[in-house]
Each structure stands twice: as structure tokens, then as C-alpha cells.
Design an enzyme around this catalytic site. Structure first.
Site, mmCIF file in Angstrom:
data_model
loop_
_atom_site.group_PDB
_atom_site.id
_atom_site.type_symbol
_atom_site.label_atom_id
_atom_site.label_comp_id
_atom_site.label_asym_id
_atom_site.label_seq_id
_atom_site.Cartn_x
_atom_site.Cartn_y
_atom_site.Cartn_z
ATOM 1 N N LYS A 1 -4.837 2.200 3.463
ATOM 2 C CA LYS A 1 -6.044 2.417 2.653
ATOM 3 C C LYS A 1 -7.308 2.533 3.521
ATOM 4 O O LYS A 1 -8.257 3.197 3.124
ATOM 5 C CB LYS A 1 -6.197 1.318 1.600
ATOM 6 C CG LYS A 1 -5.107 1.400 0.527
ATOM 7 C CD LYS A 1 -5.286 0.361 -0.565
ATOM 8 C CE LYS A 1 -4.066 0.335 -1.475
ATOM 9 N NZ LYS A 1 -4.185 -0.609 -2.581
ATOM 10 N N ASP B 1 -8.370 1.081 -7.456
ATOM 11 C CA ASP B 1 -7.799 -0.267 -7.637
ATOM 12 C C ASP B 1 -8.818 -1.193 -8.287
ATOM 13 O O ASP B 1 -8.484 -1.965 -9.206
ATOM 14 C CB ASP B 1 -7.427 -0.888 -6.281
ATOM 15 C CG ASP B 1 -6.180 -0.277 -5.671
ATOM 16 O OD1 ASP B 1 -5.296 0.148 -6.436
ATOM 17 O OD2 ASP B 1 -6.095 -0.239 -4.435
HETATM 18 P P1 NDP Z 1 -2.793 -8.315 2.383
HETATM 19 O O1 NDP Z 1 -1.628 -8.324 3.318
HETATM 20 O O2 NDP Z 1 -3.988 -7.497 2.704
HETATM 21 O O3 NDP Z 1 -3.327 -9.849 2.190
HETATM 22 C C1 NDP Z 1 -2.425 -10.854 1.910
HETATM 23 C C2 NDP Z 1 -3.185 -12.125 1.471
HETATM 24 O O4 NDP Z 1 -2.214 -13.036 0.983
HETATM 25 C C3 NDP Z 1 -3.928 -12.821 2.587
HETATM 26 O O5 NDP Z 1 -5.077 -13.423 2.045
HETATM 27 C C4 NDP Z 1 -2.916 -13.874 3.065
HETATM 28 O O6 NDP Z 1 -3.507 -15.007 3.668
HETATM 29 C C5 NDP Z 1 -2.300 -14.260 1.739
HETATM 30 N N1 NDP Z 1 -0.944 -14.782 1.799
HETATM 31 C C6 NDP Z 1 0.193 -14.095 2.107
HETATM 32 N N2 NDP Z 1 1.264 -14.892 1.989
HETATM 33 C C7 NDP Z 1 0.811 -16.114 1.591
HETATM 34 C C8 NDP Z 1 1.425 -17.364 1.308
HETATM 35 N N3 NDP Z 1 2.753 -17.524 1.399
HETATM 36 N N4 NDP Z 1 0.641 -18.391 0.918
HETATM 37 C C9 NDP Z 1 -0.694 -18.245 0.815
HETATM 38 N N5 NDP Z 1 -1.349 -17.094 1.086
HETATM 39 C C10 NDP Z 1 -0.608 -16.035 1.467
HETATM 40 O O7 NDP Z 1 -2.195 -7.958 0.943
HETATM 41 P P2 NDP Z 1 -2.856 -7.103 -0.209
HETATM 42 O O8 NDP Z 1 -4.190 -7.631 -0.521
HETATM 43 O O9 NDP Z 1 -2.711 -5.668 0.111
HETATM 44 O O10 NDP Z 1 -1.844 -7.407 -1.413
HETATM 45 C C11 NDP Z 1 -1.863 -8.644 -2.069
HETATM 46 C C12 NDP Z 1 -0.996 -8.564 -3.299
HETATM 47 O O11 NDP Z 1 -1.567 -7.631 -4.228
HETATM 48 C C13 NDP Z 1 0.424 -8.082 -3.032
HETATM 49 O O12 NDP Z 1 1.311 -8.957 -3.672
HETATM 50 C C14 NDP Z 1 0.472 -6.702 -3.692
HETATM 51 O O13 NDP Z 1 1.749 -6.442 -4.205
HETATM 52 C C15 NDP Z 1 -0.544 -6.865 -4.814
HETATM 53 N N6 NDP Z 1 -1.122 -5.607 -5.286
HETATM 54 C C16 NDP Z 1 -1.029 -5.267 -6.615
HETATM 55 C C17 NDP Z 1 -1.573 -4.101 -7.087
HETATM 56 C C18 NDP Z 1 -1.441 -3.741 -8.534
HETATM 57 O O14 NDP Z 1 -1.778 -2.597 -8.895
HETATM 58 N N7 NDP Z 1 -1.014 -4.640 -9.391
HETATM 59 C C19 NDP Z 1 -2.315 -3.172 -6.211
HETATM 60 C C20 NDP Z 1 -2.389 -3.620 -4.834
HETATM 61 C C21 NDP Z 1 -1.799 -4.792 -4.398
HETATM 62 P P3 NDP Z 1 -3.796 -15.062 5.260
HETATM 63 O O15 NDP Z 1 -5.125 -14.403 5.480
HETATM 64 O O16 NDP Z 1 -3.827 -16.513 5.564
HETATM 65 O O17 NDP Z 1 -2.683 -14.343 5.950
#
Ligand code: NDP
Length: 265
Positions: free
Chosen positions: A65, A101
Site C-alpha cells: 500500500k 479502507d
Molecule cells: P500490520 O502488519 O501493519 O500491523 C500489525 C499490528 O498488529 C501491529 O500493531 C502489531 O504490533 C500488532 N500485532 C501483531 N500480532 C500481534 C499479537 N500477537 N499481539 C499483539 N499485537 C500484535 O497489519 P495491518 O494493519 O495491515 O493488518 C492488521 C489486521 O487488519 C490484519 O488482521 C488484517 O487482516 C486486517 N485487515 C482487515 C481489512 C478489512 O477490510 N476487514 C483490511 C485491511 C486489514 P507490533 O507493532 O508490536 O508488531
């Protein structure tokens, strides 16, 4: 006029519902176009791939993105502000970038009334666009993230931010899981002790993950909270992208009537 070709670029991309959603709407509305998926391994090749495939438009998903933002010749003001593009259309050889989004998410949570304060669990890419649009709409956003680095830019923009270690709980009308915790595992997005503090006083809990009931939503249900998963966000971002693809030729509701069938097939 030749059939228009659209695609979703991502890596991975095989799981995406977007081809089904858009093809159902193209077919239902008798719009002469076809939508496919394309595994884009290197984001820096986005522009040339778009051109080589003779596409009219694309949606872009993880992890491209930001590459999509950089590939565009023109950006709409909101995409420009947040630095993240998930929808591109081609007009006279130029690429125009949008973010759907965030407005999709905004619409998805609009069913929850009298909401002012919102707690975001997570600070990744999805939080980046949605936190800005919610703040523009007058919501007060607090971000709670597992680790500190991603919170830096939010802090600079004046958001209230915490890690699990320094969290000072307050009352939040909505608690939203913006992390991928629970997507492919059974983990909660924050320590349960924290969730047990913030969920009971909330009005509702939302998850951006769709297609499964996450541990977070299961926990919210034990407190009898209204819950919502990420399906409407996905549907609404798709409808708004479709409006760009077809130059607002159809109403939101008419697109929805066909696109939503992707969620029951
Ligand atoms: P990113 O990889 O950019 O960010 C992931 C985030 O999740 C970070 O803040 C990370 O924390 C945190 N994280 C990951 N694993 C854990 C865990 N086990 N415990 C606590 N925190 C955790 O992901 P995105 O923002 O791109 O996506 C996030 C979610 O949004 C995904 O599940 C995706 O499927 C969903 N999504 C849904 C959409 C929809 O249309 N419904 C559209 C786009 C995304 P840290 O910084 O500490 O690593």
C-alpha cells in the site's frame, strides 16, 4: 469499447475475496469488465506491472500500500495525507490513487451511535488510515500497541499512545482490534488483564479481522457486548473502490446488492 481489466495486487493474494466481490458487481450491473488477482512480489514494479497488464484499475493489499502511494501520478487529498493507497485508476495514461479502507471502516462503525472515545488495539498499516479518518470525524482516538516503535509517528501527531507496559486505562466507547492477533492463531491483541479493564465499560467491540470469530470478539461476548467483525469494512472499501473504477456510475446500494453476495457464496 474493449473490456476493462482490473486486478488486486498483493503478496499473498490467493485468499482475497476482491475478485469475487468485483466480478459479481460487474456482472450484476452489466458493466463490461473483468477483475483478477496478481501476485506482486516486488512493490517497486507496481507501475510497470500495471502498464504491462493493460489494467484500468487495481486494488492493492499487503504489503504494497505504500508502494502504491509512491507509484501514483496524482493522489486524492486524504491518500496524500496518510501516505497509503489501496485503489488506483488509470486515466489517460496517468495513475490516480485513493484510500478506500478508511472511509469503508468509518461507514462500517457508523451503526454504533453516541460514540466519542475509541481505543485502537494495534498501530500497524490499517490503523494508519483509519485513525486519521476517525479523528477527522471528531472521534477521540487512543492507541495501545504491543511495542513502542510504531507508536512514534502517532505520538508526533498528537494521538494518545501506550504500550502494554505503560497503559493507563480509561473509559472507551469502542474497543477495536486493529492487529493481526487472532487471524491465524488464537491469541488476544493485548494481555487479558487489560482487556478485562476496558471491555466492560465499552459500548461495543469491533475487529477488523473477518471470516472467523476471533478470541477478542469471543471475550467481548462474554461481557454481552455488541460485536462486529471486519466483513462490512471489506465490503464497503470494495464498494467505494468500485465507485472509482466505474466513475460513480452506480449508487452505493446498487453495487452493494451484488457485491455482498460474495459473503454468502
Ligand atoms: P500490520 O502488519 O501493519 O500491523 C500489525 C499490528 O498488529 C501491529 O500493531 C502489531 O504490533 C500488532 N500485532 C501483531 N500480532 C500481534 C499479537 N500477537 N499481539 C499483539 N499485537 C500484535 O497489519 P495491518 O494493519 O495491515 O493488518 C492488521 C489486521 O487488519 C490484519 O488482521 C488484517 O487482516 C486486517 N485487515 C482487515 C481489512 C478489512 O477490510 N476487514 C483490511 C485491511 C486489514 P507490533 O507493532 O508490536 O508488531
Amino acid at each position: 469499447m474493449a473490456k476493462e481489466l482490473f486486478a488486486i495486487f498483493g503478496n499473498p493474494v490467493s485468499h482475497s475475496k476482491s475478485p469475487l466481490m468485483h466480478n459479481l458487481a460487474f456482472q450484476g450491473l452489466s458493466y463490461d469488465a473483468c477483475y483478477t488477482r496478481y501476485l506482486l512480489e516486488n512493490g517497486s514494479t507496481l507501475k510497470e506491472t500495471f502498464s504491462n497488464l493493460k489494467l484500468k484499475g487495481v486494488n492493492v493489499t499487503v504489503p504494497h500500500k505504500e508502494a502504491a502511494f509512491n507509484a501514483c501520478d496524482f493522489l486524492d487529498p486524504f491518500a496524500q495525507k496518510i501516505g497509503v493507497v489501496n485503489t488506483i485508476i488509470e486515466k489517460e495514461g496517468k495513475l490516480y490513487g485513493y484510500n478506500t479502507d478508511a472511509p469503508g471502516f468509518l461507514k462500517a462503525i457508523s451503526e454504533f451511535k453516541e460514540v466519542k472515545t475509541v481505543l485502537f488495539l494495534g498501530a500497524g498499516g490499517t490503523a494508519q488510515s483509519t485513525s486519521r479518518i476517525l479523528r477527522d470525524e471528531g472521534y477521540e482516538i487512543t492507541l495501545l500497541n504491543r511495542s513502542a516503535p510504531r507508536l512514534e509517528k502517532y505520538k508526533k501527531e498528537g494521538f494518545r499512545t501506550y504500550t502494554f507496559d505503560d497503559f493507563v486505562p480509561s473509559t472507551y466507547d469502542l474497543v477495536i482490534n486493529m492487529t493481526s492477533a487472532g487471524l491465524e492463531d488464537e491469541s488476544l491483541p493485548a494481555p487479558q488483564a487489560i482487556l478485562n479493564r476496558v471491555i466492560p465499560s465499552s459500548k461495543a467491540c469491533v475487529d477488523v479481522i473477518y471470516g472467523k470469530e476471533t478470541p477478542f470478539l469471543k471475550l467481548a461476548k462474554t461481557y454481552d457486548k455488541p460485536t462486529k467483525d471486519g466483513s462490512d469494512m471489506l465490503l464497503y472499501q470494495g464498494i467505494i473502490a468500485f465507485e472509482y473504477f466505474t466513475q460513480s456510475h452506480y449508487t452505493f446500494e446498487s453495487i452493494k446488492s451484488y457485491m455482498q453476495k460474495a459473503f454468502i457464496l
